[in-house]
Design an enzyme around this catalytic site. Structure first.
Site, PDB file in Angstrom:
ATOM      1  N   TYR A  47       0.843  -1.196   0.000  1.00  0.00           N
ATOM      2  CA  TYR A  47       0.000   0.000   0.000  1.00  0.00           C
ATOM      3  C   TYR A  47       0.878   1.244   0.000  1.00  0.00           C
ATOM      4  CZ  TYR A  47      -3.445  -3.435   1.544  1.00  0.00           C
ATOM      5  OH  TYR A  47      -4.246  -4.536   1.643  1.00  0.00           O
ATOM      6  N   LYS A  50     -13.954   2.622  10.026  1.00  0.00           N
ATOM      7  CA  LYS A  50     -15.265   3.134   9.651  1.00  0.00           C
ATOM      8  C   LYS A  50     -16.207   1.959   9.400  1.00  0.00           C
ATOM      9  CE  LYS A  50     -13.272   7.250   9.320  1.00  0.00           C
ATOM     10  NZ  LYS A  50     -13.119   8.001   8.080  1.00  0.00           N
ATOM     11  N   GLY A  89     -12.614  12.228   9.265  1.00  0.00           N
ATOM     12  CA  GLY A  89     -12.586  13.481   8.517  1.00  0.00           C
ATOM     13  C   GLY A  89     -12.271  13.210   7.058  1.00  0.00           C
ATOM     14  N   ALA A 115      -6.106   8.506   2.254  1.00  0.00           N
ATOM     15  CA  ALA A 115      -4.793   8.067   2.714  1.00  0.00           C
ATOM     16  C   ALA A 115      -3.649   8.580   1.845  1.00  0.00           C
ATOM     17  CB  ALA A 115      -4.759   6.542   2.797  1.00  0.00           C
ATOM     18  N   LYS A 132     -20.918   7.240   5.319  1.00  0.00           N
ATOM     19  CA  LYS A 132     -20.401   7.910   4.113  1.00  0.00           C
ATOM     20  C   LYS A 132     -19.866   6.914   3.100  1.00  0.00           C
ATOM     21  CE  LYS A 132     -15.793   7.474   5.129  1.00  0.00           C
ATOM     22  NZ  LYS A 132     -14.591   7.274   4.316  1.00  0.00           N
ATOM     23  N   THR A 191     -15.081  11.420   0.099  1.00  0.00           N
ATOM     24  CA  THR A 191     -15.225  10.016  -0.266  1.00  0.00           C
ATOM     25  C   THR A 191     -16.116   9.819  -1.487  1.00  0.00           C
ATOM     26  OG1 THR A 191     -15.004   9.505   2.084  1.00  0.00           O
ATOM     27  CG2 THR A 191     -15.727   7.727   0.675  1.00  0.00           C
ATOM     28  N   GLU A 218     -15.258  -0.772   2.460  1.00  0.00           N
ATOM     29  CA  GLU A 218     -16.014  -1.004   3.694  1.00  0.00           C
ATOM     30  C   GLU A 218     -17.521  -0.887   3.492  1.00  0.00           C
ATOM     31  OE1 GLU A 218     -15.361  -2.060   6.617  1.00  0.00           O
ATOM     32  OE2 GLU A 218     -13.266  -1.708   7.110  1.00  0.00           O
TER      33      GLU A 218
END
Length: 331
Positions: A49, A105, A135, A139, A190, A247, A281
Protein backbone atom coordinates in the site's frame (compact mmCIF):
# COMPACT_ATOMS: atom_id res chain seq x y z
CA UNK A 1 8.14 11.08 24.41
CA UNK A 2 4.67 9.74 23.63
CA UNK A 3 4.76 6.26 22.11
CA UNK A 4 2.16 4.81 19.75
CA UNK A 5 1.43 1.40 18.25
CA UNK A 6 -0.41 1.32 14.92
CA UNK A 7 -2.07 -2.05 14.47
CA UNK A 8 -2.75 -2.52 10.79
CA UNK A 9 -0.56 -1.77 7.76
CA UNK A 10 -3.14 -0.93 5.12
CA UNK A 11 -3.27 2.41 3.31
CA UNK A 12 -4.77 4.41 6.15
CA UNK A 13 -2.78 2.74 8.91
CA UNK A 14 0.41 3.42 6.96
CA UNK A 15 -0.48 7.05 6.27
CA UNK A 16 -1.50 7.66 9.88
CA UNK A 17 1.73 6.12 11.19
CA UNK A 18 3.55 8.67 9.04
CA UNK A 19 1.42 11.46 10.56
CA UNK A 20 2.33 10.32 14.07
CA UNK A 21 6.03 10.14 13.22
CA UNK A 22 5.98 13.56 11.55
CA UNK A 23 4.28 14.95 14.67
CA UNK A 24 7.18 13.72 16.81
CA UNK A 25 5.48 10.65 18.29
CA UNK A 26 7.52 7.45 18.61
CA UNK A 27 5.72 4.89 16.39
CA UNK A 28 5.80 1.13 15.98
CA UNK A 29 3.63 -0.48 13.32
CA UNK A 30 2.22 -4.00 13.42
CA UNK A 31 1.82 -5.79 10.09
CA UNK A 32 0.17 -9.20 9.77
CA UNK A 33 2.82 -10.48 7.35
CA UNK A 34 6.51 -10.58 8.39
CA UNK A 35 7.74 -9.48 4.95
CA UNK A 36 5.67 -6.29 5.13
CA UNK A 37 7.05 -5.51 8.58
CA UNK A 38 10.56 -6.14 7.28
CA UNK A 39 10.08 -3.77 4.34
CA UNK A 40 8.64 -1.06 6.58
CA UNK A 41 11.55 -1.35 9.03
CA UNK A 42 14.37 -1.73 6.53
CA UNK A 43 13.28 0.15 3.42
CA UNK A 44 10.71 2.52 5.00
CA UNK A 45 8.13 1.57 2.40
CA UNK A 46 4.98 -0.48 2.46
CA UNK A 47 5.27 -2.95 -0.42
CA UNK A 48 1.49 -3.45 -0.66
CA UNK A 49 0.00 0.00 0.00
CA UNK A 50 1.33 3.44 -0.99
CA UNK A 51 4.45 1.63 -2.12
CA UNK A 52 5.78 4.65 -4.04
CA UNK A 53 5.74 6.92 -0.98
CA UNK A 54 8.84 6.97 1.28
CA UNK A 55 8.08 6.84 5.00
CA UNK A 56 10.03 8.29 7.91
CA UNK A 57 12.04 5.81 9.99
CA UNK A 58 9.28 3.83 11.69
CA UNK A 59 9.80 0.58 13.62
CA UNK A 60 7.64 -2.30 12.43
CA UNK A 61 6.99 -5.86 13.56
CA UNK A 62 4.65 -8.78 12.92
CA UNK A 63 4.60 -9.54 16.66
CA UNK A 64 1.75 -7.63 18.37
CA UNK A 65 3.43 -7.97 21.77
CA UNK A 66 6.46 -6.07 20.50
CA UNK A 67 4.32 -3.37 18.89
CA UNK A 68 2.21 -2.85 22.02
CA UNK A 69 4.99 -2.92 24.60
CA UNK A 70 4.84 0.40 26.46
CA UNK A 71 2.50 2.08 23.98
CA UNK A 72 0.63 5.11 25.37
CA UNK A 73 -1.57 5.27 22.26
CA UNK A 74 -2.94 2.16 20.54
CA UNK A 75 -4.22 2.91 17.04
CA UNK A 76 -6.58 0.33 15.55
CA UNK A 77 -6.50 0.27 11.74
CA UNK A 78 -7.92 -3.11 10.73
CA UNK A 79 -11.13 -3.83 8.75
CA UNK A 80 -14.30 -3.30 10.77
CA UNK A 81 -15.51 -6.90 10.60
CA UNK A 82 -12.17 -8.30 11.82
CA UNK A 83 -11.72 -5.87 14.73
CA UNK A 84 -13.33 -8.12 17.35
CA UNK A 85 -11.22 -11.16 16.47
CA UNK A 86 -7.98 -9.20 16.38
CA UNK A 87 -8.69 -7.25 19.54
CA UNK A 88 -9.59 -10.39 21.45
CA UNK A 89 -6.07 -11.66 20.74
CA UNK A 90 -4.43 -8.33 21.61
CA UNK A 91 -6.34 -7.14 24.67
CA UNK A 92 -4.01 -8.73 27.22
CA UNK A 93 -1.05 -6.90 25.68
CA UNK A 94 -2.51 -3.38 25.97
CA UNK A 95 -1.34 -1.17 28.85
CA UNK A 96 -4.13 -0.49 31.39
CA UNK A 97 -4.12 3.29 30.85
CA UNK A 98 -3.38 3.36 27.12
CA UNK A 99 -5.64 5.43 24.89
CA UNK A 100 -7.36 3.33 22.23
CA UNK A 101 -7.86 5.16 18.92
CA UNK A 102 -10.11 3.79 16.19
CA UNK A 103 -9.44 4.69 12.56
CA UNK A 104 -12.10 2.16 11.52
CA UNK A 105 -15.26 3.13 9.65
CA UNK A 106 -18.12 0.69 10.02
CA UNK A 107 -20.84 -1.00 12.07
CA UNK A 108 -20.29 -4.57 13.22
CA UNK A 109 -22.43 -7.14 11.43
CA UNK A 110 -24.83 -8.95 13.72
CA UNK A 111 -24.32 -6.92 16.89
CA UNK A 112 -24.78 -3.56 15.08
CA UNK A 113 -22.22 -2.06 17.44
CA UNK A 114 -20.11 0.94 16.50
CA UNK A 115 -16.36 0.36 16.55
CA UNK A 116 -15.84 2.19 19.87
CA UNK A 117 -18.52 -0.04 21.39
CA UNK A 118 -16.73 -3.16 20.11
CA UNK A 119 -13.47 -1.86 21.59
CA UNK A 120 -15.09 -1.22 24.96
CA UNK A 121 -16.86 -4.58 25.02
CA UNK A 122 -13.78 -6.62 24.13
CA UNK A 123 -11.16 -4.78 26.20
CA UNK A 124 -13.28 -3.53 29.10
CA UNK A 125 -11.86 -0.04 28.54
CA UNK A 126 -14.02 2.81 29.81
CA UNK A 127 -15.45 5.17 27.15
CA UNK A 128 -13.07 7.88 28.40
CA UNK A 129 -10.11 5.82 27.14
CA UNK A 130 -11.52 5.35 23.63
CA UNK A 131 -11.22 7.88 20.81
CA UNK A 132 -12.20 7.86 17.16
CA UNK A 133 -10.70 9.79 14.28
CA UNK A 134 -12.69 10.86 11.24
CA UNK A 135 -12.59 13.48 8.52
CA UNK A 136 -11.77 14.09 4.84
CA UNK A 137 -8.57 12.05 5.09
CA UNK A 138 -7.86 10.13 1.89
CA UNK A 139 -4.79 8.07 2.71
CA UNK A 140 -2.68 8.89 -0.34
CA UNK A 141 -3.19 12.63 0.02
CA UNK A 142 -2.32 12.49 3.72
CA UNK A 143 0.78 10.39 3.00
CA UNK A 144 1.96 12.97 0.46
CA UNK A 145 1.50 15.73 3.06
CA UNK A 146 -1.37 17.50 1.33
CA UNK A 147 -3.13 19.74 3.89
CA UNK A 148 -6.27 18.41 5.51
CA UNK A 149 -8.22 18.61 8.76
CA UNK A 150 -9.75 15.90 10.91
CA UNK A 151 -11.74 15.33 14.09
CA UNK A 152 -10.47 13.40 17.10
CA UNK A 153 -13.50 12.56 19.22
CA UNK A 154 -13.22 11.37 22.81
CA UNK A 155 -15.59 11.52 25.79
CA UNK A 156 -12.62 12.70 27.88
CA UNK A 157 -11.74 16.12 26.48
CA UNK A 158 -8.32 16.19 28.19
CA UNK A 159 -7.39 12.89 26.56
CA UNK A 160 -8.66 14.24 23.25
CA UNK A 161 -6.43 17.29 23.57
CA UNK A 162 -3.42 15.08 24.35
CA UNK A 163 -4.13 13.08 21.19
CA UNK A 164 -4.53 16.30 19.25
CA UNK A 165 -0.98 17.27 20.15
CA UNK A 166 0.33 13.80 19.33
CA UNK A 167 -0.94 13.95 15.73
CA UNK A 168 -0.79 17.63 14.76
CA UNK A 169 1.58 18.47 11.90
CA UNK A 170 1.97 21.28 9.38
CA UNK A 171 -0.29 19.40 6.98
CA UNK A 172 -2.61 17.48 9.33
CA UNK A 173 -4.84 19.68 11.49
CA UNK A 174 -6.90 17.89 14.16
CA UNK A 175 -9.91 19.36 15.93
CA UNK A 176 -11.29 17.89 19.17
CA UNK A 177 -14.87 16.85 19.77
CA UNK A 178 -16.67 14.80 22.42
CA UNK A 179 -19.34 13.41 20.07
CA UNK A 180 -17.96 9.93 19.44
CA UNK A 181 -21.32 8.66 18.16
CA UNK A 182 -21.61 11.38 15.52
CA UNK A 183 -18.10 10.80 14.22
CA UNK A 184 -18.66 7.06 13.95
CA UNK A 185 -22.07 7.26 12.29
CA UNK A 186 -20.73 9.77 9.75
CA UNK A 187 -17.72 7.58 9.03
CA UNK A 188 -19.71 4.37 8.60
CA UNK A 189 -22.50 5.81 6.48
CA UNK A 190 -20.40 7.91 4.11
CA UNK A 191 -18.87 4.75 2.63
CA UNK A 192 -22.34 3.55 1.66
CA UNK A 193 -23.27 6.86 0.03
CA UNK A 194 -19.91 6.85 -1.79
CA UNK A 195 -20.85 3.49 -3.32
CA UNK A 196 -24.09 5.08 -4.56
CA UNK A 197 -22.17 8.00 -6.05
CA UNK A 198 -19.74 5.62 -7.71
CA UNK A 199 -22.61 3.67 -9.22
CA UNK A 200 -24.13 6.88 -10.58
CA UNK A 201 -20.77 7.92 -12.03
CA UNK A 202 -20.29 4.51 -13.65
CA UNK A 203 -23.72 4.83 -15.26
CA UNK A 204 -22.59 8.10 -16.85
CA UNK A 205 -24.72 10.36 -14.67
CA UNK A 206 -23.40 13.88 -14.11
CA UNK A 207 -22.72 16.40 -11.38
CA UNK A 208 -26.38 17.18 -10.65
CA UNK A 209 -27.00 13.52 -9.89
CA UNK A 210 -23.92 13.21 -7.70
CA UNK A 211 -24.76 16.40 -5.79
CA UNK A 212 -28.30 15.15 -5.23
CA UNK A 213 -27.03 11.81 -3.92
CA UNK A 214 -24.58 13.48 -1.54
CA UNK A 215 -27.23 15.84 -0.21
CA UNK A 216 -29.94 13.21 0.23
CA UNK A 217 -27.31 10.84 1.60
CA UNK A 218 -26.41 13.43 4.22
CA UNK A 219 -30.10 13.65 5.17
CA UNK A 220 -30.10 9.88 5.76
CA UNK A 221 -26.94 10.07 7.84
CA UNK A 222 -28.31 12.88 10.01
CA UNK A 223 -31.60 11.02 10.56
CA UNK A 224 -29.79 7.90 11.72
CA UNK A 225 -27.23 9.86 13.73
CA UNK A 226 -29.85 11.79 15.68
CA UNK A 227 -31.79 8.56 16.33
CA UNK A 228 -28.76 6.92 17.98
CA UNK A 229 -27.65 9.99 19.93
CA UNK A 230 -25.34 12.00 17.67
CA UNK A 231 -25.17 15.78 17.58
CA UNK A 232 -26.40 17.16 14.21
CA UNK A 233 -23.59 19.76 14.28
CA UNK A 234 -20.99 16.96 14.16
CA UNK A 235 -22.51 15.62 10.95
CA UNK A 236 -22.45 19.12 9.45
CA UNK A 237 -18.69 19.29 10.11
CA UNK A 238 -15.50 17.53 9.08
CA UNK A 239 -16.53 14.08 10.29
CA UNK A 240 -19.83 14.32 8.43
CA UNK A 241 -20.02 16.59 5.38
CA UNK A 242 -16.23 16.81 5.03
CA UNK A 243 -15.64 13.07 4.94
CA UNK A 244 -18.75 12.52 2.82
CA UNK A 245 -17.75 14.99 0.10
CA UNK A 246 -14.18 13.66 -0.13
CA UNK A 247 -15.22 10.02 -0.27
CA UNK A 248 -18.07 10.53 -2.73
CA UNK A 249 -16.07 12.62 -5.21
CA UNK A 250 -12.52 11.27 -5.21
CA UNK A 251 -11.12 8.62 -7.53
CA UNK A 252 -8.87 7.71 -4.56
CA UNK A 253 -11.92 6.46 -2.66
CA UNK A 254 -12.17 2.66 -2.74
CA UNK A 255 -15.91 2.82 -2.15
CA UNK A 256 -16.55 5.24 -4.99
CA UNK A 257 -14.25 3.24 -7.29
CA UNK A 258 -16.02 -0.01 -6.39
CA UNK A 259 -19.41 1.55 -7.10
CA UNK A 260 -18.17 2.98 -10.40
CA UNK A 261 -17.40 -0.52 -11.67
CA UNK A 262 -20.86 -1.73 -10.66
CA UNK A 263 -22.48 1.25 -12.36
CA UNK A 264 -20.55 0.54 -15.55
CA UNK A 265 -21.95 -2.98 -15.64
CA UNK A 266 -19.24 -4.88 -13.79
CA UNK A 267 -19.93 -7.66 -11.30
CA UNK A 268 -19.05 -7.65 -7.61
CA UNK A 269 -16.06 -9.85 -8.42
CA UNK A 270 -14.81 -7.47 -11.12
CA UNK A 271 -15.26 -4.50 -8.77
CA UNK A 272 -13.21 -6.27 -6.11
CA UNK A 273 -10.42 -6.87 -8.61
CA UNK A 274 -10.55 -3.23 -9.74
CA UNK A 275 -9.88 -2.05 -6.18
CA UNK A 276 -6.79 -4.30 -6.03
CA UNK A 277 -8.24 -6.49 -3.32
CA UNK A 278 -8.56 -3.60 -0.87
CA UNK A 279 -11.64 -3.54 1.33
CA UNK A 280 -14.50 -1.32 0.22
CA UNK A 281 -16.01 -1.00 3.69
CA UNK A 282 -19.37 0.20 2.36
CA UNK A 283 -20.07 -3.21 0.78
CA UNK A 284 -20.41 -4.78 4.23
CA UNK A 285 -21.45 -1.64 6.08
CA UNK A 286 -24.55 -1.12 3.90
CA UNK A 287 -26.06 -4.24 5.46
CA UNK A 288 -25.31 -3.37 9.07
CA UNK A 289 -26.19 0.32 8.61
CA UNK A 290 -29.51 -0.68 7.05
CA UNK A 291 -30.20 -3.05 9.96
CA UNK A 292 -29.36 -0.29 12.45
CA UNK A 293 -31.78 2.03 10.63
CA UNK A 294 -34.53 -0.59 10.81
CA UNK A 295 -33.87 -1.04 14.53
CA UNK A 296 -34.40 2.70 15.08
CA UNK A 297 -37.22 3.05 12.55
CA UNK A 298 -35.19 5.41 10.33
CA UNK A 299 -35.84 5.63 6.58
CA UNK A 300 -32.64 5.26 4.51
CA UNK A 301 -33.64 4.62 0.86
CA UNK A 302 -30.16 5.13 -0.62
CA UNK A 303 -28.60 2.74 1.86
CA UNK A 304 -31.32 0.21 1.14
CA UNK A 305 -30.73 0.52 -2.61
CA UNK A 306 -26.97 -0.01 -2.22
CA UNK A 307 -27.62 -3.10 -0.10
CA UNK A 308 -30.01 -4.49 -2.72
CA UNK A 309 -27.45 -3.96 -5.51
CA UNK A 310 -24.56 -5.46 -3.55
CA UNK A 311 -26.34 -8.35 -1.84
CA UNK A 312 -29.74 -9.04 -3.40
CA UNK A 313 -28.98 -9.00 -7.13
CA UNK A 314 -30.90 -5.82 -7.94
CA UNK A 315 -29.56 -4.18 -11.12
CA UNK A 316 -28.25 -0.64 -10.86
CA UNK A 317 -30.90 0.57 -13.32
CA UNK A 318 -33.68 -1.01 -11.28
CA UNK A 319 -32.25 0.64 -8.16
CA UNK A 320 -32.24 4.08 -9.80
CA UNK A 321 -35.76 3.51 -11.09
CA UNK A 322 -36.97 2.57 -7.63
CA UNK A 323 -35.42 5.68 -6.10
CA UNK A 324 -36.86 7.99 -8.74
CA UNK A 325 -40.25 6.34 -8.40
CA UNK A 326 -40.56 7.08 -4.70
CA UNK A 327 -43.39 9.33 -3.51
CA UNK A 328 -42.56 13.03 -3.88
CA UNK A 329 -42.68 15.02 -0.65
CA UNK A 330 -41.32 18.14 1.10
CA UNK A 331 -37.54 18.22 1.71
Amino acid sequence: MTTAAVLGAGSWGTAFAKVLADAGTDVTMWARRPEVAESLSTHHRNPDYLSDIPLPPIAATHDPAVALAGADIVVLAVPSQSLRTNLTAWKGLIAPEATLVSLIKGVETGTLLRMSEVIGEVTGAAPERIAVLSGPNLAREVATCQPTATVIACADNERGVALQHAIATGYFRPYTNTDVIGCEIGGACKNVIALACGIASGMGLGDNSIASLITRGLAEIIRLGVAVGAEPATLAGLAGVGDLVATCNSSLSRNRSFGHVLGAGGSMEVAQQATHGQVAEGVKSCTSVRALAVRHDVEMPLTNAVHQVCHEGLSVREAVGNLLGRRIKPE
